[in-house]
Design a protein around this motif. Structure first.
Motif, PDB file in Angstrom:
ATOM      1  N   ASP A   1       0.866  -1.178   0.000  1.00  0.00           N
ATOM      2  CA  ASP A   1       0.000   0.000   0.000  1.00  0.00           C
ATOM      3  C   ASP A   1       0.904   1.231   0.000  1.00  0.00           C
ATOM      4  OD1 ASP A   1      -1.720   2.057   0.388  1.00  0.00           O
ATOM      5  OD2 ASP A   1      -2.795   1.140   2.055  1.00  0.00           O
ATOM      6  N   TYR A   2       1.177   1.740  -1.197  1.00  0.00           N
ATOM      7  CA  TYR A   2       2.110   2.853  -1.315  1.00  0.00           C
ATOM      8  C   TYR A   2       1.589   4.116  -0.647  1.00  0.00           C
ATOM      9  CZ  TYR A   2       4.338  -0.236  -4.658  1.00  0.00           C
ATOM     10  OH  TYR A   2       4.951  -1.304  -5.239  1.00  0.00           O
ATOM     11  N   SER A   3       0.280   4.240  -0.565  1.00  0.00           N
ATOM     12  CA  SER A   3      -0.270   5.434   0.070  1.00  0.00           C
ATOM     13  C   SER A   3       0.141   5.491   1.543  1.00  0.00           C
ATOM     14  CB  SER A   3      -1.793   5.449  -0.043  1.00  0.00           C
ATOM     15  OG  SER A   3      -2.348   4.320   0.606  1.00  0.00           O
ATOM     16  N   LEU A   4       0.220   4.318   2.197  1.00  0.00           N
ATOM     17  CA  LEU A   4       0.609   4.285   3.600  1.00  0.00           C
ATOM     18  C   LEU A   4       2.122   4.357   3.757  1.00  0.00           C
ATOM     19  CD1 LEU A   4      -1.816   1.563   5.015  1.00  0.00           C
ATOM     20  CD2 LEU A   4      -1.982   4.044   5.243  1.00  0.00           C
ATOM     21  N   ARG A   5       2.848   3.696   2.872  1.00  0.00           N
ATOM     22  CA  ARG A   5       4.301   3.651   2.979  1.00  0.00           C
ATOM     23  C   ARG A   5       4.912   5.035   2.817  1.00  0.00           C
ATOM     24  NH1 ARG A   5       7.628   1.023  -0.494  1.00  0.00           N
ATOM     25  NH2 ARG A   5       9.120   0.631   1.139  1.00  0.00           N
ATOM     26  N   THR A   6       4.299   5.881   2.002  1.00  0.00           N
ATOM     27  CA  THR A   6       4.916   7.164   1.693  1.00  0.00           C
ATOM     28  C   THR A   6       4.283   8.331   2.450  1.00  0.00           C
ATOM     29  OG1 THR A   6       3.418   7.455  -0.178  1.00  0.00           O
ATOM     30  CG2 THR A   6       5.527   6.413  -0.636  1.00  0.00           C
ATOM     31  N   GLU A   7       3.309   8.041   3.301  1.00  0.00           N
ATOM     32  CA  GLU A   7       2.595   9.143   3.950  1.00  0.00           C
ATOM     33  C   GLU A   7       3.536   9.974   4.831  1.00  0.00           C
ATOM     34  OE1 GLU A   7      -1.364   9.947   6.662  1.00  0.00           O
ATOM     35  OE2 GLU A   7      -0.822   7.918   6.069  1.00  0.00           O
ATOM     36  N   ARG A   8       4.350   9.322   5.662  1.00  0.00           N
ATOM     37  CA  ARG A   8       5.232  10.065   6.552  1.00  0.00           C
ATOM     38  C   ARG A   8       6.338  10.757   5.758  1.00  0.00           C
ATOM     39  NH1 ARG A   8      10.033   9.435   8.976  1.00  0.00           N
ATOM     40  NH2 ARG A   8      10.339  10.463  10.997  1.00  0.00           N
ATOM     41  N   THR A   9       6.916  10.028   4.774  1.00  0.00           N
ATOM     42  CA  THR A   9       7.967  10.617   3.957  1.00  0.00           C
ATOM     43  C   THR A   9       7.446  11.832   3.216  1.00  0.00           C
ATOM     44  OG1 THR A   9       8.827   8.391   3.633  1.00  0.00           O
ATOM     45  CG2 THR A   9       9.707  10.103   2.205  1.00  0.00           C
ATOM     46  N   GLY A  10       6.199  11.758   2.759  1.00  0.00           N
ATOM     47  CA  GLY A  10       5.619  12.853   2.004  1.00  0.00           C
ATOM     48  C   GLY A  10       5.552  14.145   2.789  1.00  0.00           C
ATOM     49  N   ARG A  11       5.453  14.066   4.118  1.00  0.00           N
ATOM     50  CA  ARG A  11       5.365  15.270   4.936  1.00  0.00           C
ATOM     51  C   ARG A  11       6.668  16.057   4.929  1.00  0.00           C
ATOM     52  NH1 ARG A  11       2.648  11.926   8.747  1.00  0.00           N
ATOM     53  NH2 ARG A  11       4.488  11.935  10.079  1.00  0.00           N
ATOM     54  N   LEU A  12       7.759  15.390   4.516  1.00  0.00           N
ATOM     55  CA  LEU A  12       9.057  16.066   4.498  1.00  0.00           C
ATOM     56  C   LEU A  12       9.157  17.042   3.328  1.00  0.00           C
ATOM     57  CD1 LEU A  12      11.357  12.991   5.187  1.00  0.00           C
ATOM     58  CD2 LEU A  12      10.487  14.629   6.841  1.00  0.00           C
ATOM     59  N   PHE A  13       8.287  16.916   2.361  1.00  0.00           N
ATOM     60  CA  PHE A  13       8.345  17.737   1.157  1.00  0.00           C
ATOM     61  C   PHE A  13       7.269  18.815   1.207  1.00  0.00           C
ATOM     62  CE2 PHE A  13      11.198  15.601  -1.899  1.00  0.00           C
ATOM     63  CZ  PHE A  13      11.556  14.507  -1.137  1.00  0.00           C
ATOM     64  N   THR A  14       7.671  20.048   1.440  1.00  0.00           N
ATOM     65  CA  THR A  14       6.748  21.165   1.388  1.00  0.00           C
ATOM     66  C   THR A  14       6.912  21.870   0.054  1.00  0.00           C
ATOM     67  OG1 THR A  14       8.312  22.773   2.267  1.00  0.00           O
ATOM     68  CG2 THR A  14       7.047  21.459   3.862  1.00  0.00           C
ATOM     69  N   ARG A  15       6.067  22.862  -0.170  1.00  0.00           N
ATOM     70  CA  ARG A  15       6.180  23.577  -1.438  1.00  0.00           C
ATOM     71  C   ARG A  15       7.535  24.295  -1.537  1.00  0.00           C
ATOM     72  NH1 ARG A  15       3.674  27.736   1.522  1.00  0.00           N
ATOM     73  NH2 ARG A  15       4.319  29.836   0.849  1.00  0.00           N
ATOM     74  N   LYS A  16       8.045  24.777  -0.388  1.00  0.00           N
ATOM     75  CA  LYS A  16       9.340  25.466  -0.409  1.00  0.00           C
ATOM     76  C   LYS A  16      10.479  24.485  -0.696  1.00  0.00           C
ATOM     77  CE  LYS A  16       8.224  29.499   2.394  1.00  0.00           C
ATOM     78  NZ  LYS A  16       8.570  30.326   3.583  1.00  0.00           N
ATOM     79  N   THR A  17      10.327  23.272  -0.196  1.00  0.00           N
ATOM     80  CA  THR A  17      11.336  22.256  -0.473  1.00  0.00           C
ATOM     81  C   THR A  17      11.447  22.044  -1.984  1.00  0.00           C
ATOM     82  OG1 THR A  17      10.725  21.113   1.568  1.00  0.00           O
ATOM     83  CG2 THR A  17      12.079  19.899   0.008  1.00  0.00           C
ATOM     84  N   TYR A  18      10.292  21.888  -2.644  1.00  0.00           N
ATOM     85  CA  TYR A  18      10.302  21.666  -4.085  1.00  0.00           C
ATOM     86  C   TYR A  18      10.871  22.866  -4.826  1.00  0.00           C
ATOM     87  CZ  TYR A  18       7.827  17.234  -4.058  1.00  0.00           C
ATOM     88  OH  TYR A  18       7.505  15.920  -3.884  1.00  0.00           O
ATOM     89  N   LEU A  19      10.570  24.059  -4.355  1.00  0.00           N
ATOM     90  CA  LEU A  19      11.083  25.255  -5.016  1.00  0.00           C
ATOM     91  C   LEU A  19      12.608  25.318  -4.889  1.00  0.00           C
ATOM     92  CD1 LEU A  19       9.672  27.387  -6.654  1.00  0.00           C
ATOM     93  CD2 LEU A  19       9.640  28.875  -4.653  1.00  0.00           C
ATOM     94  N   TYR A  20      13.135  24.913  -3.727  1.00  0.00           N
ATOM     95  CA  TYR A  20      14.589  24.845  -3.561  1.00  0.00           C
ATOM     96  C   TYR A  20      15.187  23.831  -4.537  1.00  0.00           C
ATOM     97  CZ  TYR A  20      13.872  27.253   0.929  1.00  0.00           C
ATOM     98  OH  TYR A  20      13.526  28.156   1.905  1.00  0.00           O
ATOM     99  N   VAL A  21      14.567  22.665  -4.608  1.00  0.00           N
ATOM    100  CA  VAL A  21      15.068  21.599  -5.486  1.00  0.00           C
ATOM    101  C   VAL A  21      15.061  22.048  -6.941  1.00  0.00           C
ATOM    102  CG1 VAL A  21      14.539  19.298  -6.396  1.00  0.00           C
ATOM    103  CG2 VAL A  21      14.466  19.700  -3.930  1.00  0.00           C
ATOM    104  N   ILE A  22      13.957  22.654  -7.374  1.00  0.00           N
ATOM    105  CA  ILE A  22      13.837  23.131  -8.761  1.00  0.00           C
ATOM    106  C   ILE A  22      14.910  24.179  -9.061  1.00  0.00           C
ATOM    107  CG2 ILE A  22      12.357  24.450 -10.336  1.00  0.00           C
ATOM    108  CD1 ILE A  22       9.946  23.050  -8.875  1.00  0.00           C
ATOM    109  N   THR A  23      15.140  25.077  -8.098  1.00  0.00           N
ATOM    110  CA  THR A  23      16.155  26.116  -8.272  1.00  0.00           C
ATOM    111  C   THR A  23      17.546  25.508  -8.384  1.00  0.00           C
ATOM    112  OG1 THR A  23      14.812  27.688  -7.001  1.00  0.00           O
ATOM    113  CG2 THR A  23      17.141  28.207  -7.267  1.00  0.00           C
TER     114      THR A  23
END
Length: 457
Positions: free
Chosen positions: A112-134
Protein backbone atom coordinates in the motif's frame (compact mmCIF):
# COMPACT_ATOMS: atom_id res chain seq x y z
CA UNK A 1 -8.70 -14.74 -13.54
CA UNK A 2 -10.55 -11.42 -13.36
CA UNK A 3 -12.47 -9.73 -16.16
CA UNK A 4 -9.62 -7.33 -16.94
CA UNK A 5 -7.19 -10.15 -17.58
CA UNK A 6 -9.72 -12.09 -19.64
CA UNK A 7 -10.17 -9.00 -21.83
CA UNK A 8 -6.39 -8.78 -22.22
CA UNK A 9 -6.15 -12.42 -23.33
CA UNK A 10 -8.86 -11.83 -25.93
CA UNK A 11 -7.06 -8.70 -27.12
CA UNK A 12 -3.77 -10.57 -27.49
CA UNK A 13 -5.39 -13.46 -29.37
CA UNK A 14 -6.91 -11.03 -31.87
CA UNK A 15 -3.59 -9.19 -32.11
CA UNK A 16 -1.77 -12.46 -32.80
CA UNK A 17 -4.05 -13.19 -35.74
CA UNK A 18 -3.72 -9.66 -37.14
CA UNK A 19 0.05 -9.64 -36.65
CA UNK A 20 0.38 -12.98 -38.43
CA UNK A 21 -1.60 -11.63 -41.38
CA UNK A 22 0.60 -8.52 -41.48
CA UNK A 23 3.78 -10.63 -41.46
CA UNK A 24 2.43 -12.76 -44.33
CA UNK A 25 1.53 -9.66 -46.36
CA UNK A 26 4.94 -8.10 -45.73
CA UNK A 27 6.79 -11.24 -46.77
CA UNK A 28 4.64 -11.29 -49.91
CA UNK A 29 5.78 -7.76 -50.78
CA UNK A 30 2.44 -6.11 -49.95
CA UNK A 31 4.07 -3.54 -47.71
CA UNK A 32 1.38 -0.88 -47.67
CA UNK A 33 -1.32 -3.35 -46.64
CA UNK A 34 0.94 -4.96 -44.02
CA UNK A 35 1.80 -1.61 -42.48
CA UNK A 36 -1.70 -0.15 -42.59
CA UNK A 37 -3.16 -3.14 -40.72
CA UNK A 38 -0.76 -2.69 -37.80
CA UNK A 39 -1.07 1.11 -37.72
CA UNK A 40 -4.84 0.83 -37.35
CA UNK A 41 -4.52 -2.10 -34.92
CA UNK A 42 -2.21 -0.16 -32.60
CA UNK A 43 -4.62 2.79 -32.52
CA UNK A 44 -7.63 0.58 -31.84
CA UNK A 45 -5.81 -1.42 -29.14
CA UNK A 46 -4.85 1.82 -27.40
CA UNK A 47 -8.42 3.14 -27.60
CA UNK A 48 -9.77 -0.17 -26.31
CA UNK A 49 -7.58 -0.16 -23.20
CA UNK A 50 -8.28 3.51 -22.50
CA UNK A 51 -12.01 2.81 -22.70
CA UNK A 52 -11.65 -0.13 -20.28
CA UNK A 53 -9.52 1.53 -17.59
CA UNK A 54 -10.05 5.22 -18.30
CA UNK A 55 -6.30 5.95 -18.20
CA UNK A 56 -4.78 7.85 -21.13
CA UNK A 57 -1.20 7.04 -20.14
CA UNK A 58 -1.31 3.51 -18.82
CA UNK A 59 2.06 2.02 -19.97
CA UNK A 60 0.26 -1.06 -21.31
CA UNK A 61 -2.07 1.05 -23.45
CA UNK A 62 0.63 3.45 -24.59
CA UNK A 63 2.84 0.60 -25.81
CA UNK A 64 0.17 -0.30 -28.36
CA UNK A 65 0.70 3.03 -30.11
CA UNK A 66 4.44 3.28 -29.71
CA UNK A 67 5.13 -0.30 -30.72
CA UNK A 68 2.37 -1.83 -32.84
CA UNK A 69 1.54 1.29 -34.84
CA UNK A 70 5.20 2.21 -35.28
CA UNK A 71 6.04 -1.28 -36.54
CA UNK A 72 3.25 -0.70 -39.05
CA UNK A 73 4.81 2.62 -40.08
CA UNK A 74 8.13 0.88 -40.65
CA UNK A 75 6.49 -1.88 -42.69
CA UNK A 76 5.30 0.72 -45.22
CA UNK A 77 8.93 0.71 -46.44
CA UNK A 78 8.94 4.16 -48.01
CA UNK A 79 12.75 4.40 -48.09
CA UNK A 80 15.34 2.58 -50.18
CA UNK A 81 17.24 1.98 -46.93
CA UNK A 82 14.59 -0.51 -45.82
CA UNK A 83 14.77 -4.20 -46.69
CA UNK A 84 12.71 -7.30 -45.96
CA UNK A 85 12.99 -8.39 -42.34
CA UNK A 86 14.24 -11.68 -40.95
CA UNK A 87 11.56 -13.94 -39.43
CA UNK A 88 13.41 -13.66 -36.13
CA UNK A 89 12.88 -9.88 -36.24
CA UNK A 90 9.11 -10.30 -36.46
CA UNK A 91 9.21 -12.82 -33.60
CA UNK A 92 11.18 -10.48 -31.31
CA UNK A 93 8.83 -7.56 -31.94
CA UNK A 94 5.82 -9.78 -31.21
CA UNK A 95 7.25 -11.31 -28.04
CA UNK A 96 8.20 -7.95 -26.60
CA UNK A 97 4.66 -6.58 -26.79
CA UNK A 98 2.90 -9.72 -25.62
CA UNK A 99 5.23 -10.51 -22.71
CA UNK A 100 5.30 -6.90 -21.53
CA UNK A 101 1.51 -6.72 -21.45
CA UNK A 102 1.16 -10.10 -19.73
CA UNK A 103 3.72 -9.33 -17.03
CA UNK A 104 2.19 -5.87 -16.57
CA UNK A 105 -1.33 -7.29 -16.19
CA UNK A 106 -0.54 -10.23 -13.93
CA UNK A 107 1.99 -8.52 -11.66
CA UNK A 108 0.21 -7.70 -8.41
CA UNK A 109 1.55 -4.78 -6.39
CA UNK A 110 0.84 -5.91 -2.84
CA UNK A 111 2.21 -2.89 -0.98
CA UNK A 112 0.00 0.00 0.00
CA UNK A 113 2.11 2.85 -1.32
CA UNK A 114 -0.27 5.43 0.07
CA UNK A 115 0.61 4.29 3.60
CA UNK A 116 4.30 3.65 2.98
CA UNK A 117 4.92 7.16 1.69
CA UNK A 118 2.59 9.14 3.95
CA UNK A 119 5.23 10.06 6.55
CA UNK A 120 7.97 10.62 3.96
CA UNK A 121 5.62 12.85 2.00
CA UNK A 122 5.36 15.27 4.94
CA UNK A 123 9.06 16.07 4.50
CA UNK A 124 8.35 17.74 1.16
CA UNK A 125 6.75 21.17 1.39
CA UNK A 126 6.18 23.58 -1.44
CA UNK A 127 9.34 25.47 -0.41
CA UNK A 128 11.34 22.26 -0.47
CA UNK A 129 10.30 21.67 -4.09
CA UNK A 130 11.08 25.25 -5.02
CA UNK A 131 14.59 24.85 -3.56
CA UNK A 132 15.07 21.60 -5.49
CA UNK A 133 13.84 23.13 -8.76
CA UNK A 134 16.16 26.12 -8.27
CA UNK A 135 19.17 23.90 -7.51
CA UNK A 136 18.55 21.67 -10.55
CA UNK A 137 18.25 24.72 -12.81
CA UNK A 138 21.44 26.22 -11.38
CA UNK A 139 23.31 22.93 -11.79
CA UNK A 140 22.27 22.72 -15.46
CA UNK A 141 23.44 26.23 -16.27
CA UNK A 142 26.68 25.93 -14.29
CA UNK A 143 27.50 22.69 -16.12
CA UNK A 144 26.59 24.32 -19.44
CA UNK A 145 28.93 27.25 -18.74
CA UNK A 146 31.72 24.87 -17.76
CA UNK A 147 31.32 22.95 -21.02
CA UNK A 148 31.17 26.16 -23.06
CA UNK A 149 34.34 27.41 -21.33
CA UNK A 150 36.25 24.17 -21.88
CA UNK A 151 35.11 23.64 -25.47
CA UNK A 152 35.15 27.36 -26.31
CA UNK A 153 31.87 27.50 -28.19
CA UNK A 154 28.10 27.47 -27.73
CA UNK A 155 26.30 25.24 -30.28
CA UNK A 156 23.59 27.82 -31.07
CA UNK A 157 26.17 30.42 -32.10
CA UNK A 158 28.18 28.23 -34.46
CA UNK A 159 27.93 28.60 -38.24
CA UNK A 160 27.57 25.73 -40.74
CA UNK A 161 28.29 23.10 -38.08
CA UNK A 162 25.69 20.29 -38.38
CA UNK A 163 27.10 18.26 -35.46
CA UNK A 164 27.86 21.09 -33.02
CA UNK A 165 25.81 19.51 -30.23
CA UNK A 166 27.27 16.04 -30.84
CA UNK A 167 30.72 17.35 -29.85
CA UNK A 168 29.47 19.54 -27.00
CA UNK A 169 30.22 17.00 -24.28
CA UNK A 170 32.66 17.23 -21.41
CA UNK A 171 32.80 13.79 -19.83
CA UNK A 172 30.90 13.65 -16.55
CA UNK A 173 29.74 17.27 -16.80
CA UNK A 174 27.20 16.87 -19.59
CA UNK A 175 24.95 14.71 -17.40
CA UNK A 176 24.35 17.80 -15.25
CA UNK A 177 23.83 20.08 -18.27
CA UNK A 178 20.92 17.99 -19.49
CA UNK A 179 19.26 17.92 -16.06
CA UNK A 180 17.18 20.76 -17.54
CA UNK A 181 15.05 18.04 -19.17
CA UNK A 182 13.60 17.01 -15.79
CA UNK A 183 12.75 20.43 -14.41
CA UNK A 184 9.66 21.40 -16.49
CA UNK A 185 7.94 18.15 -15.49
CA UNK A 186 8.80 18.68 -11.82
CA UNK A 187 7.49 22.27 -12.03
CA UNK A 188 4.17 21.04 -13.44
CA UNK A 189 3.83 18.52 -10.60
CA UNK A 190 4.80 21.17 -8.04
CA UNK A 191 2.27 23.73 -9.32
CA UNK A 192 -0.59 21.22 -9.34
CA UNK A 193 0.22 19.67 -5.94
CA UNK A 194 0.51 23.01 -4.11
CA UNK A 195 -1.65 25.26 -6.27
CA UNK A 196 -3.78 26.54 -3.38
CA UNK A 197 -0.74 27.32 -1.22
CA UNK A 198 1.60 28.88 -3.78
CA UNK A 199 1.84 32.65 -3.78
CA UNK A 200 1.64 34.71 -6.97
CA UNK A 201 5.33 35.48 -6.67
CA UNK A 202 6.19 31.78 -6.47
CA UNK A 203 4.07 31.05 -9.54
CA UNK A 204 5.88 33.74 -11.53
CA UNK A 205 9.24 32.44 -10.32
CA UNK A 206 8.29 28.86 -11.27
CA UNK A 207 7.22 30.05 -14.74
CA UNK A 208 10.57 31.84 -15.11
CA UNK A 209 12.47 28.66 -14.21
CA UNK A 210 10.27 26.69 -16.61
CA UNK A 211 11.30 29.01 -19.44
CA UNK A 212 14.99 28.88 -18.44
CA UNK A 213 15.00 25.11 -18.68
CA UNK A 214 13.49 25.22 -22.19
CA UNK A 215 15.97 27.86 -23.33
CA UNK A 216 18.95 25.65 -22.50
CA UNK A 217 18.12 22.95 -25.12
CA UNK A 218 17.85 25.77 -27.68
CA UNK A 219 21.34 26.96 -26.73
CA UNK A 220 22.48 23.36 -27.16
CA UNK A 221 20.57 23.12 -30.49
CA UNK A 222 19.29 19.79 -29.21
CA UNK A 223 15.89 19.02 -30.66
CA UNK A 224 15.62 15.86 -28.62
CA UNK A 225 16.33 17.55 -25.28
CA UNK A 226 13.74 20.23 -26.04
CA UNK A 227 11.05 17.80 -27.15
CA UNK A 228 11.72 15.42 -24.25
CA UNK A 229 11.56 18.23 -21.68
CA UNK A 230 8.17 19.36 -23.01
CA UNK A 231 7.13 15.72 -23.31
CA UNK A 232 7.83 14.98 -19.63
CA UNK A 233 5.94 18.12 -18.63
CA UNK A 234 2.91 17.07 -20.72
CA UNK A 235 2.98 13.52 -19.32
CA UNK A 236 3.19 14.91 -15.79
CA UNK A 237 0.18 17.10 -16.47
CA UNK A 238 -1.94 14.19 -17.70
CA UNK A 239 -0.84 11.96 -14.81
CA UNK A 240 -2.10 14.55 -12.34
CA UNK A 241 -5.49 14.58 -14.06
CA UNK A 242 -5.69 10.83 -14.65
CA UNK A 243 -9.04 10.65 -12.84
CA UNK A 244 -10.34 13.87 -14.38
CA UNK A 245 -9.49 13.50 -18.06
CA UNK A 246 -12.58 15.46 -19.12
CA UNK A 247 -11.15 18.48 -17.31
CA UNK A 248 -8.30 18.53 -19.83
CA UNK A 249 -10.72 18.53 -22.77
CA UNK A 250 -12.17 21.95 -22.02
CA UNK A 251 -11.83 24.34 -25.01
CA UNK A 252 -9.34 26.63 -23.24
CA UNK A 253 -7.01 23.73 -22.42
CA UNK A 254 -7.30 22.28 -25.93
CA UNK A 255 -6.47 25.71 -27.39
CA UNK A 256 -3.51 26.03 -25.04
CA UNK A 257 -2.29 22.59 -26.12
CA UNK A 258 -2.58 23.48 -29.82
CA UNK A 259 -0.69 26.75 -29.31
CA UNK A 260 2.00 24.96 -27.30
CA UNK A 261 2.49 22.36 -30.03
CA UNK A 262 2.66 25.11 -32.67
CA UNK A 263 5.32 26.97 -30.66
CA UNK A 264 7.25 23.75 -30.08
CA UNK A 265 7.23 22.97 -33.82
CA UNK A 266 8.41 26.50 -34.60
CA UNK A 267 11.35 26.17 -32.18
CA UNK A 268 12.06 22.66 -33.51
CA UNK A 269 12.33 24.01 -37.06
CA UNK A 270 14.51 26.88 -35.82
CA UNK A 271 16.91 24.42 -34.14
CA UNK A 272 17.00 22.29 -37.30
CA UNK A 273 18.01 25.35 -39.32
CA UNK A 274 20.63 26.32 -36.73
CA UNK A 275 22.08 22.81 -36.93
CA UNK A 276 22.74 23.45 -40.63
CA UNK A 277 20.59 20.49 -41.64
CA UNK A 278 19.25 21.57 -45.01
CA UNK A 279 16.39 19.78 -46.77
CA UNK A 280 18.83 18.52 -49.42
CA UNK A 281 21.16 17.17 -46.72
CA UNK A 282 18.37 15.32 -44.93
CA UNK A 283 16.76 13.94 -48.09
CA UNK A 284 20.15 12.67 -49.19
CA UNK A 285 20.44 10.66 -45.99
CA UNK A 286 16.86 9.37 -45.86
CA UNK A 287 16.77 8.05 -49.47
CA UNK A 288 12.99 8.12 -49.82
CA UNK A 289 11.53 6.14 -52.73
CA UNK A 290 9.43 9.15 -53.61
CA UNK A 291 11.88 12.09 -53.83
CA UNK A 292 8.95 14.52 -53.74
CA UNK A 293 7.99 13.53 -50.20
CA UNK A 294 8.02 16.73 -48.08
CA UNK A 295 10.63 16.90 -45.33
CA UNK A 296 8.00 17.29 -42.59
CA UNK A 297 6.85 13.76 -43.47
CA UNK A 298 10.24 12.30 -44.32
CA UNK A 299 12.01 13.24 -41.10
CA UNK A 300 9.54 11.81 -38.56
CA UNK A 301 9.01 8.77 -40.81
CA UNK A 302 12.69 7.87 -40.82
CA UNK A 303 13.05 8.61 -37.09
CA UNK A 304 10.37 6.00 -36.45
CA UNK A 305 10.82 3.49 -39.25
CA UNK A 306 14.57 3.10 -39.62
CA UNK A 307 15.03 2.12 -35.97
CA UNK A 308 13.21 -1.16 -36.59
CA UNK A 309 15.33 -1.73 -39.70
CA UNK A 310 18.46 -1.15 -37.65
CA UNK A 311 17.28 -3.91 -35.31
CA UNK A 312 16.80 -6.22 -38.29
CA UNK A 313 20.24 -5.21 -39.57
CA UNK A 314 21.74 -6.22 -36.23
CA UNK A 315 19.97 -9.59 -36.27
CA UNK A 316 21.22 -10.26 -39.80
CA UNK A 317 24.85 -9.28 -39.20
CA UNK A 318 25.66 -9.95 -35.54
CA UNK A 319 28.35 -12.56 -35.10
CA UNK A 320 28.34 -13.11 -31.34
CA UNK A 321 26.41 -11.75 -28.41
CA UNK A 322 27.85 -9.42 -25.77
CA UNK A 323 26.42 -11.36 -22.79
CA UNK A 324 25.33 -8.42 -20.67
CA UNK A 325 28.08 -5.91 -21.41
CA UNK A 326 25.90 -3.74 -23.68
CA UNK A 327 23.18 -3.33 -21.06
CA UNK A 328 25.75 -2.86 -18.31
CA UNK A 329 27.27 0.11 -20.12
CA UNK A 330 25.66 2.62 -17.68
CA UNK A 331 27.62 1.01 -14.85
CA UNK A 332 30.90 1.39 -16.75
CA UNK A 333 30.04 4.95 -17.82
CA UNK A 334 28.82 6.33 -14.49
CA UNK A 335 31.71 4.77 -12.54
CA UNK A 336 34.40 5.78 -15.04
CA UNK A 337 35.34 2.16 -15.70
CA UNK A 338 34.80 2.72 -19.42
CA UNK A 339 38.09 4.62 -19.49
CA UNK A 340 39.92 1.70 -17.87
CA UNK A 341 38.41 -0.98 -20.13
CA UNK A 342 37.65 0.72 -23.47
CA UNK A 343 38.29 -2.43 -25.53
CA UNK A 344 35.79 -4.38 -23.42
CA UNK A 345 32.98 -2.07 -24.58
CA UNK A 346 33.95 -1.54 -28.22
CA UNK A 347 31.07 -3.30 -29.92
CA UNK A 348 30.15 -2.59 -33.56
CA UNK A 349 26.89 -0.75 -34.16
CA UNK A 350 24.79 -2.46 -36.83
CA UNK A 351 22.78 0.17 -38.70
CA UNK A 352 21.48 0.66 -42.23
CA UNK A 353 23.39 3.93 -42.63
CA UNK A 354 26.17 5.55 -40.62
CA UNK A 355 24.22 8.75 -39.92
CA UNK A 356 21.08 6.94 -38.70
CA UNK A 357 22.10 5.51 -35.35
CA UNK A 358 18.84 5.43 -33.40
CA UNK A 359 17.54 1.97 -32.54
CA UNK A 360 14.63 0.40 -30.68
CA UNK A 361 14.36 -0.24 -26.95
CA UNK A 362 15.10 -3.94 -27.67
CA UNK A 363 18.41 -3.49 -29.48
CA UNK A 364 20.80 -4.10 -26.59
CA UNK A 365 18.66 -6.83 -25.01
CA UNK A 366 18.99 -8.88 -28.20
CA UNK A 367 22.62 -7.83 -28.68
CA UNK A 368 23.42 -9.29 -25.24
CA UNK A 369 21.44 -12.54 -25.16
CA UNK A 370 19.39 -12.97 -28.35
CA UNK A 371 15.72 -13.89 -28.07
CA UNK A 372 16.21 -14.94 -24.43
CA UNK A 373 17.35 -11.40 -23.69
CA UNK A 374 14.24 -9.96 -25.35
CA UNK A 375 11.97 -12.24 -23.31
CA UNK A 376 13.57 -11.42 -19.94
CA UNK A 377 13.75 -7.70 -20.73
CA UNK A 378 10.06 -7.54 -21.71
CA UNK A 379 8.94 -9.29 -18.53
CA UNK A 380 11.10 -7.18 -16.20
CA UNK A 381 10.08 -3.95 -17.90
CA UNK A 382 6.39 -4.84 -17.58
CA UNK A 383 6.81 -5.48 -13.84
CA UNK A 384 8.78 -2.27 -13.33
CA UNK A 385 6.23 -0.13 -15.18
CA UNK A 386 3.30 -1.66 -13.29
CA UNK A 387 4.99 -1.05 -9.93
CA UNK A 388 5.95 2.58 -10.59
CA UNK A 389 2.63 3.44 -12.24
CA UNK A 390 0.74 2.02 -9.24
CA UNK A 391 2.92 4.05 -6.88
CA UNK A 392 2.29 7.25 -8.85
CA UNK A 393 -1.47 6.70 -8.79
CA UNK A 394 -1.70 5.86 -5.09
CA UNK A 395 1.01 7.93 -3.43
CA UNK A 396 -0.33 10.28 -0.77
CA UNK A 397 1.14 13.37 0.80
CA UNK A 398 3.65 15.77 -0.70
CA UNK A 399 5.87 13.04 -2.10
CA UNK A 400 3.55 12.85 -5.13
CA UNK A 401 5.35 15.34 -7.42
CA UNK A 402 8.70 13.54 -7.35
CA UNK A 403 7.12 10.07 -7.69
CA UNK A 404 5.02 11.28 -10.61
CA UNK A 405 8.18 12.64 -12.26
CA UNK A 406 9.79 9.19 -12.05
CA UNK A 407 6.63 7.67 -13.52
CA UNK A 408 6.57 10.30 -16.28
CA UNK A 409 10.09 9.29 -17.27
CA UNK A 410 9.15 5.61 -17.54
CA UNK A 411 6.05 6.41 -19.58
CA UNK A 412 8.17 8.65 -21.79
CA UNK A 413 10.51 5.76 -22.48
CA UNK A 414 7.55 3.55 -23.37
CA UNK A 415 6.04 6.20 -25.66
CA UNK A 416 9.40 6.40 -27.43
CA UNK A 417 10.11 2.66 -27.32
CA UNK A 418 10.83 2.76 -31.06
CA UNK A 419 13.59 5.35 -30.62
CA UNK A 420 16.53 4.09 -28.57
CA UNK A 421 17.78 1.65 -25.92
CA UNK A 422 16.70 3.74 -22.98
CA UNK A 423 17.84 1.42 -20.21
CA UNK A 424 21.32 0.98 -21.66
CA UNK A 425 21.74 4.76 -21.66
CA UNK A 426 23.68 6.17 -18.68
CA UNK A 427 21.65 9.39 -18.81
CA UNK A 428 18.44 7.44 -18.14
CA UNK A 429 19.85 6.01 -14.93
CA UNK A 430 21.38 9.35 -14.01
CA UNK A 431 17.94 10.99 -14.26
CA UNK A 432 16.31 8.26 -12.18
CA UNK A 433 19.19 8.39 -9.71
CA UNK A 434 18.81 12.16 -9.31
CA UNK A 435 15.11 11.73 -8.47
CA UNK A 436 15.89 9.10 -5.83
CA UNK A 437 18.79 11.22 -4.52
CA UNK A 438 16.42 14.18 -4.03
CA UNK A 439 14.14 12.04 -1.87
CA UNK A 440 17.04 10.66 0.18
CA UNK A 441 18.72 14.07 0.57
CA UNK A 442 15.57 15.75 1.87
CA UNK A 443 14.92 12.90 4.31
CA UNK A 444 18.49 13.04 5.65
CA UNK A 445 18.42 16.84 5.91
CA UNK A 446 15.19 16.80 7.89
CA UNK A 447 16.35 14.01 10.14
CA UNK A 448 19.61 15.81 10.89
CA UNK A 449 17.98 19.20 11.44
CA UNK A 450 14.75 18.25 13.21
CA UNK A 451 15.11 14.63 14.21
CA UNK A 452 11.36 14.19 14.26
CA UNK A 453 10.70 14.05 10.55
CA UNK A 454 9.02 17.45 10.42
CA UNK A 455 9.08 19.31 7.13
CA UNK A 456 11.53 21.92 5.95
CA UNK A 457 10.09 25.40 6.53
Amino acid sequence: MNTENINLIKELIIFTVIYSISVFLSMSGLYFAAGLILIVSGILMYAYEVRLNGKLLSPSAVLNLSWVSCIGISLLKLSFLQTDWELKTYVCFYLFLVLFKLSYAFHKTKRDYSLRTERTGRLFTRKTYLYVITVLTALSYIAFLVEASVLRYVPLFTVDTPHAYSYFHVSGVHYFTVLCVLVPGLIVNYLIAFYREITTGEKVYAAFLFALNLILPVLLVSRFQLVFAVFLAAISLVLNFSDRIKSLLKPKYVLLAVLSVAMLLAVYVFITIERAHSVEYLNGIFEMKNPETPIWITQPYIYIANNFDNFNCMISEIGEHSFGLKQLFPVFALTGLKFLFPDLLSFPLFVTKEELTTVTILYDAYYDFGIIGVIVFAILLGILCKTVYTMAENVKGNLGPIVKLICAQLIGYIVLAFFTTWFSNPTTWFYLGICVAIIVAVMLFNRKRYGSGEPVR
